[in-house]
Design a protein around this motif. Structure first.
Motif, PDB file in Angstrom:
ATOM      1  N   GLU A  84      -0.665  -7.011   1.266  1.00  0.00           N
ATOM      2  CA  GLU A  84       0.281  -5.905   1.412  1.00  0.00           C
ATOM      3  C   GLU A  84       1.693  -6.412   1.659  1.00  0.00           C
ATOM      4  O   GLU A  84       2.661  -5.863   1.149  1.00  0.00           O
ATOM      5  N   ARG A 103       0.850  -1.188   0.000  1.00  0.00           N
ATOM      6  CA  ARG A 103       0.000   0.000   0.000  1.00  0.00           C
ATOM      7  C   ARG A 103       0.885   1.237   0.000  1.00  0.00           C
ATOM      8  O   ARG A 103       1.755   1.397   0.844  1.00  0.00           O
ATOM      9  N   ARG A 104       0.684   2.097  -0.974  1.00  0.00           N
ATOM     10  CA  ARG A 104       1.507   3.286  -1.113  1.00  0.00           C
ATOM     11  C   ARG A 104       0.861   4.462  -0.387  1.00  0.00           C
ATOM     12  O   ARG A 104      -0.303   4.778  -0.616  1.00  0.00           O
ATOM     13  N   THR A 105       1.617   5.081   0.499  1.00  0.00           N
ATOM     14  CA  THR A 105       1.153   6.273   1.202  1.00  0.00           C
ATOM     15  C   THR A 105       2.055   7.436   0.838  1.00  0.00           C
ATOM     16  O   THR A 105       3.152   7.257   0.279  1.00  0.00           O
TER      17      THR A 105
END
Length: 357
Positions: A121, A53-55
């Motif tokens: 993830e 998951r890219r934040t």
């Protein structure tokens, strides 16, 4: 989806279970899974895809790390990549049957009754480990996956094997073909080996090589390795499941582990492989490229509505990297042609053409 069947007896492959660990379920990985599934009857598959998951925080951290490693040229590189992605928008959807290659699409893989795909993830998160344990795999297969820990690769009864696109033990790490070319090797290779606690250090199950031709590029060799690796992985998986594999231990010493090259190293390799072409040839290529881009641009701006429907046929005499003449097209060029056709054209079979009025 059908319920997984019980594992077959030792010495047979039918009815067994294979778990796949990957970080990129791309065309080559999907084609490899299909090739194995068609070669070994009765397999059940659990495909685990790591999709982090890219934040905003993780992206910023990654960018800072890359700037420290590559220098400020990384910013220019990223801008070029963004522009390339914008220009490549609007590509065609995955091909449907009977278009060639439809059987290797993600849609087709999902539709196989014996295949279950799970996106997570992190591969080592407890939920996935429990899922793999409940699946009771006979064999684990790592294709383009991250480094696996024993708590995961040790779950399959017959262990886990890894496809490594590089000759072992001399070229551990990544990426495919790059460091072989950097060290002036006349061949590039791929290996299938058992996964252990080291990085690409497990016993070797099988190897294959691709000869470097006079005009080979990094991309053309990578494309060839993709195809060679599919057959090699299929044969090794079948041998393990049929209890006839003969692992060969790697030397206790020697070998080297490489990491992803910096932008400077990539530029250095391109310069090293560059061919000193005569000025007249470069001018001719520039004019041809400009003419082609003008026609493509006019077509997409509306010129296609002024033309009657027609079928265009592309004829290739030879696709190779051992010659550069008017009868040959390079492997890398051919791949670009096919990608462009898939993205911008409706590809039809000769039977469809004959039925047209």
């Amino acid at each position: 989806m059908n319920a997984p069947s019980a594992p077959g007896p030792a010495g047979t492959a039918g009815g067994q279970r294979v778990v796949v660990f990957t970080g990129n379920l791309n065309y080559s990985a999907r084609k490899g899974i299909v090739a194995i599934d068609e070669a070994v009857a009765g397999l059940q598959w659990l495909v685990c895809v790591q999709t982090p998951r890219r934040t905003l925080a993780s992206n910023w951290k990654g960018q800072r790390k890359n700037i420290r490693r590559h220098g400020w040229g990384w910013v220019t590189y990223q801008m070029g990549e963004m522009l390339r992605r914008v220009l490549s928008r609007g590509q065609a959807a995955e091909p449907l049957a009977p278009t060639p290659g439809h059987e290797y699409t993600l849609r087709a893989l999902r539709e196989r009754a014996n295949v279950r795909i799970e996106h997570v993830e992190r591969l080592h998160q407890p939920e996935l480990i429990e899922l793999v344990r409940a699946f009771k795999p006979d064999l684990g297969l790592s294709i383009g996956g991250p480094i696996l820990k024993r708590e995961l690769f040790g779950l399959p009864v017959r262990g886990t094997i890894n496809l490594h696109k590089g000759k072992l033990p001399n070229f551990r790490g990544m990426p495919p073909a790059f460091w072989e070319l950097w060290h002036d090797q006349d061949r590039v290779g791929c290996s299938v080996h058992c996964v252990d606690d080291g990085l690409d250090t497990g016993a070797i199950l099988g190897e294959a090589e691709v000869l470097r031709e006079r005009w080979s590029t990094l991309r053309s060799l990578q494309l060839q390795l993709d195809e060679v690796a599919i057959g090699l992985t299929r044969d090794c998986v079948q041998a393990v499941l049929e209890s006839r594999a003969e692992p060969r231990p790697q030397p206790a010493s020697g070998g080297k582990t490489f990491r992803s090259p910096t932008l400077a190293e990539q530029r250095a390799l391109r310069k090293k492989l560059a061919v000193d072409r005569p000025w007249a040839l470069r001018a001719k290529e520039f004019l041809k490229d400009s003419f082609a881009l003008t026609l493509i641009g006019a077509y997409h701006l509306g010129a296609r509505h002024l033309l009657p429907p027609r079928v265009s046929v592309l004829c290739y005499h030879r696709v190779c990297d051992d010659a550069r003449d008017n009868l040959s097209v390079s492997i890398e060029q051919f791949d670009r042609h096919m990608q462009w056709l898939a993205a911008h054209c409706e590809v039809v079979s000769i039977e469809d053409v004959l039925r047209m009025e």
